[in-house]
Design a protein around this motif. Structure first.
Motif, PDB file in Angstrom:
ATOM      1  N   LYS A 105       0.821  -1.215   0.000  1.00  0.00           N
ATOM      2  CA  LYS A 105       0.000   0.000   0.000  1.00  0.00           C
ATOM      3  C   LYS A 105       0.858   1.270   0.000  1.00  0.00           C
ATOM      4  O   LYS A 105       2.076   1.220   0.168  1.00  0.00           O
ATOM      5  CB  LYS A 105      -0.939  -0.032   1.206  1.00  0.00           C
ATOM      6  CG  LYS A 105      -1.974  -1.158   1.120  1.00  0.00           C
ATOM      7  CD  LYS A 105      -3.001  -1.069   2.234  1.00  0.00           C
ATOM      8  CE  LYS A 105      -4.020  -2.198   2.125  1.00  0.00           C
ATOM      9  NZ  LYS A 105      -5.052  -2.117   3.186  1.00  0.00           N
ATOM     10  N   CYS A 117       1.732   2.142   4.057  1.00  0.00           N
ATOM     11  CA  CYS A 117       2.052   1.076   5.008  1.00  0.00           C
ATOM     12  C   CYS A 117       2.518  -0.134   4.209  1.00  0.00           C
ATOM     13  O   CYS A 117       2.532  -0.095   2.983  1.00  0.00           O
ATOM     14  CB  CYS A 117       0.842   0.719   5.883  1.00  0.00           C
ATOM     15  SG  CYS A 117      -0.537   0.034   4.944  1.00  0.00           S
ATOM     16  N   CYS A 129       1.140  -3.163   4.064  1.00  0.00           N
ATOM     17  CA  CYS A 129       0.116  -4.178   3.784  1.00  0.00           C
ATOM     18  C   CYS A 129       0.084  -4.510   2.291  1.00  0.00           C
ATOM     19  O   CYS A 129       0.353  -3.655   1.462  1.00  0.00           O
ATOM     20  CB  CYS A 129      -1.263  -3.660   4.182  1.00  0.00           C
ATOM     21  SG  CYS A 129      -1.488  -3.517   5.953  1.00  0.00           S
ATOM     22  N   THR A 141      -4.707  -5.514   6.442  1.00  0.00           N
ATOM     23  CA  THR A 141      -4.886  -4.249   7.163  1.00  0.00           C
ATOM     24  C   THR A 141      -3.879  -4.157   8.306  1.00  0.00           C
ATOM     25  O   THR A 141      -3.311  -5.160   8.737  1.00  0.00           O
ATOM     26  CB  THR A 141      -6.294  -4.162   7.784  1.00  0.00           C
ATOM     27  OG1 THR A 141      -6.487  -5.292   8.627  1.00  0.00           O
ATOM     28  CG2 THR A 141      -7.377  -4.120   6.725  1.00  0.00           C
ATOM     29  N   CYS A 142      -3.653  -2.938   8.760  1.00  0.00           N
ATOM     30  CA  CYS A 142      -2.753  -2.695   9.885  1.00  0.00           C
ATOM     31  C   CYS A 142      -3.194  -1.393  10.551  1.00  0.00           C
ATOM     32  O   CYS A 142      -4.107  -0.727  10.059  1.00  0.00           O
ATOM     33  CB  CYS A 142      -1.305  -2.607   9.393  1.00  0.00           C
ATOM     34  SG  CYS A 142      -0.928  -1.060   8.553  1.00  0.00           S
ATOM     35  N   CYS A 146      -3.367   1.722   7.929  1.00  0.00           N
ATOM     36  CA  CYS A 146      -4.434   1.849   6.930  1.00  0.00           C
ATOM     37  C   CYS A 146      -5.829   1.733   7.535  1.00  0.00           C
ATOM     38  O   CYS A 146      -6.820   1.984   6.851  1.00  0.00           O
ATOM     39  CB  CYS A 146      -4.235   0.881   5.760  1.00  0.00           C
ATOM     40  SG  CYS A 146      -4.093  -0.838   6.186  1.00  0.00           S
TER      41      CYS A 146
HETATM   42 ZN    ZN Z   1      -1.807  -1.269   6.353  1.00  0.00          ZN
END
Ligand code: ZN
Ligand code: ADP
Ligand code: MG
Length: 477
Positions: free
Chosen positions: A20, A23, A25, A37-38, A41
């Motif tokens: 992304k 980030c 991901c 996801t993290c 995001c």
């Molecule tokens: Zn993320």
């Protein structure tokens, strides 16, 4: 009164980075919801974004390819709005200082080449996806797409017809694919287009009020939506009405557009520079490095194919549309095949077979060298052009060499004149009525005789010899 349409496109291209934009991901399409996801995001408090260097490089690469100027200093801004698929309540985008400004793309119109100027190219993050399932009393949200890098390419209002709009979109997609910065898949949403359109009486200088069209995920739909919308606006003006500035949605099932929101309902995004991200500072060294990696672009390849291989414009256009197809073509030419013959086989049988099997040139069972070897069998007279079609189909099915197929299937052309003569005599003897009619002047019956001989020899007789022998036997007294 005559009217003219004015169109400007805003195209969102999903960049094909592995991760992304802010980030690490994964950007992979089609994963289980919310597995990519993290904290960054999903907008968790205290998490900080870091720009993906590749996304920046891709935007610069695109800018260079379309002759834009690369900003020495640009920055990200927060575009504030509240929506369930936007967990931070703002989207990170670029506003007053985008990464690229200006530039142009050239499209082919019926009689000339037209330049469509670009306003800007900027980077931003994608939002997530709301899922409304049937009759359930709730909606779901998938954040896998949240933070996927997008590049927005905004054109000047230089486009005048729906066809120019789709030609522009195609050209843009071809360039992005050549650069390998976006896969250009419109169905999966990797390339999305909002079209702005207004109409004005021909000859008038000022633009009319524009309407923004959303939700078009194919070139055909872009054209159809614009056609419908231009007609709607002209009709409204002719009836003495006024155009409302609004956003309208295209409905592919009816081919019409309907109002989504008016200008009054438009968001006030309250943009401001994002304090979490440092400004983007580019320098000449960095830009030159990206320039060095620039592939030959579609326009240059098109021109080269015509100049170097003597191809007709139509052939060059089709071959160049897909970079991999163009590479396949050139590999075959380098292997010694006749440039136009190769193009004919690609444009005809190969494209058809690929389409039937839903394959791309990358998983094509026939390799360039295989086609060239088959062409030389035709040239040497081992097989006829007609038999070659069967051989080619078999090559596609089995990935075998043409020579092997010809041997295994007994497809060698019959060039033994006594053998052909025997068949010709039989056909002539078996069709006395037709012979009589032919002799009386019905020229077109010649084709009937040739067809009968080919049929009797299962298409293997050398067509030229068949013609010669038939002419000899069917002499008019
Ligand atoms: Zn993320
Ligand atoms: P907005 O602020 O509504 O997004 P912009 O000025 O940024 O409008 O323009 C968005 C897009 O609309 C651009 O592609 C631009 O070329 C196009 N555009 C602007 N004015 C018109 C018009 N009057 N008719 C058609 N397209 C227009
Ligand atoms: Mg705008």
């Amino acid at each position: 009164m005559q009217y003219e349409a004015v169109i400007g496109l805003e195209v969102h291209a999903q960049l094909s980075t592995d991760t992304k934009i802010f980030c690490s991901c994964s950007t992979q399409f089609g994963a289980e919801p919310n597995t990519h996801t993290c904290p960054v995001c999903t907008g968790m408090p205290g998490s900080l974004p870091v720009l993906n260097a590749k996304a920046l490089q891709y935007a610069i690469k695109t800018g260079l390819a379309v002759n834009a100027s690369i900003a020495p200093y640009s920055r990200f801004a927060r575009k504030n709005y509240f929506y369930p698929d936007l967990p931070k309540n703002y989207q990170i985008s670029q506003y007053e200082l985008p990464i690229c400004e200006g530039g142009f793309i050239e499209i082919k119109t019926d009689d000339s080449v037209k330049r469509i100027n670009l306003t800007r190219i900027h980077l931003e993050e994608d939002a997530g996806k709301n899922i409304h399932e049937g009759s359930s009393p709730y909606s779901l949200v998938d954040f896998n797409r949240t933070g996927v890098p997008l590049m927005e390419i905004v054109s000047e209002p230089d486009i005048r017809t729906p066809r120019e709009a789709s030609a522009y979109m195609r050209k843009l997609r071809d360039i992005l694919r050549y650069l390998e910065v976006c896969d250009g898949n419109m169905e999966q949403g990797s390339l999305r287009c909002d079209a702005n359109v207004s109409v004005r009486p021909s000859g008038q200088k000022e633009f009319g009020v524009k309407v923004e069209l959303k939700n078009m995920n194919s070139f055909r739909f872009v054209e159809k939506a614009l056609e419908y919308e231009i007609g709607r606006q002209i009709k409204l003006l002719e009836e003495g009405g006024t155009i409302r500035q609004e956003t309208r949605l295209f409905d592919a099932s009816t081919g019409t557009t309907h109002s989504m929101r008016s200008k009054e309902q438009a968001h006030d995004y309250r943009y401001f520079p994002d304090p979490d991200l440092t400004p983007i500072i580019t320098n000449q060294e960095m830009i030159s490095e990206i320039q060095r990696q620039m592939p030959e672009l579609p326009d240059a390849k098109y021109k080269r194919f015509i100049d170097l291989y003597g191809l007709p414009a139509l052939d060059a256009e089709m071959l160049v549309e897909d970079k991999r197809l163009a590479e396949w073509y050139e590999e075959a030419v380098r292997a010694g095949g006749n440039p136009k013959a190769i193009s004919n086989w690609i444009m005809g049988d190969l494209m058809r077979l690929l389409k039937e099997d839903n394959k791309t040139i990358d998983d094509c069972p026939i390799k360039p060298l295989h086609l060239v070897k088959m062409l030389s069998l035709i040239e040497r007279g081992t097989i006829s052009g007609k038999i070659a079609k069967t051989v080619f189909q078999e090559m596609f099915k089995t990935a075998k060499d043409a020579e092997v197929i010809v041997r295994e299937k007994g497809l060698v052309q019959i060039s033994d004149s006594s053998e052909i003569e025997k068949t010709v005599d039989e056909i002539v003897a078996a069709n006395p009525k037709e012979v009589e009619r032919y002799i009386k002047g019905e020229d077109k019956l010649f084709g009937f005789f040739a067809g009968q001989v080919m049929k009797a020899t299962k298409g293997k007789a050398n067509p030229q010899m068949v013609n010669e022998l038939l002419k000899k036997k069917l002499i008019r007294s």
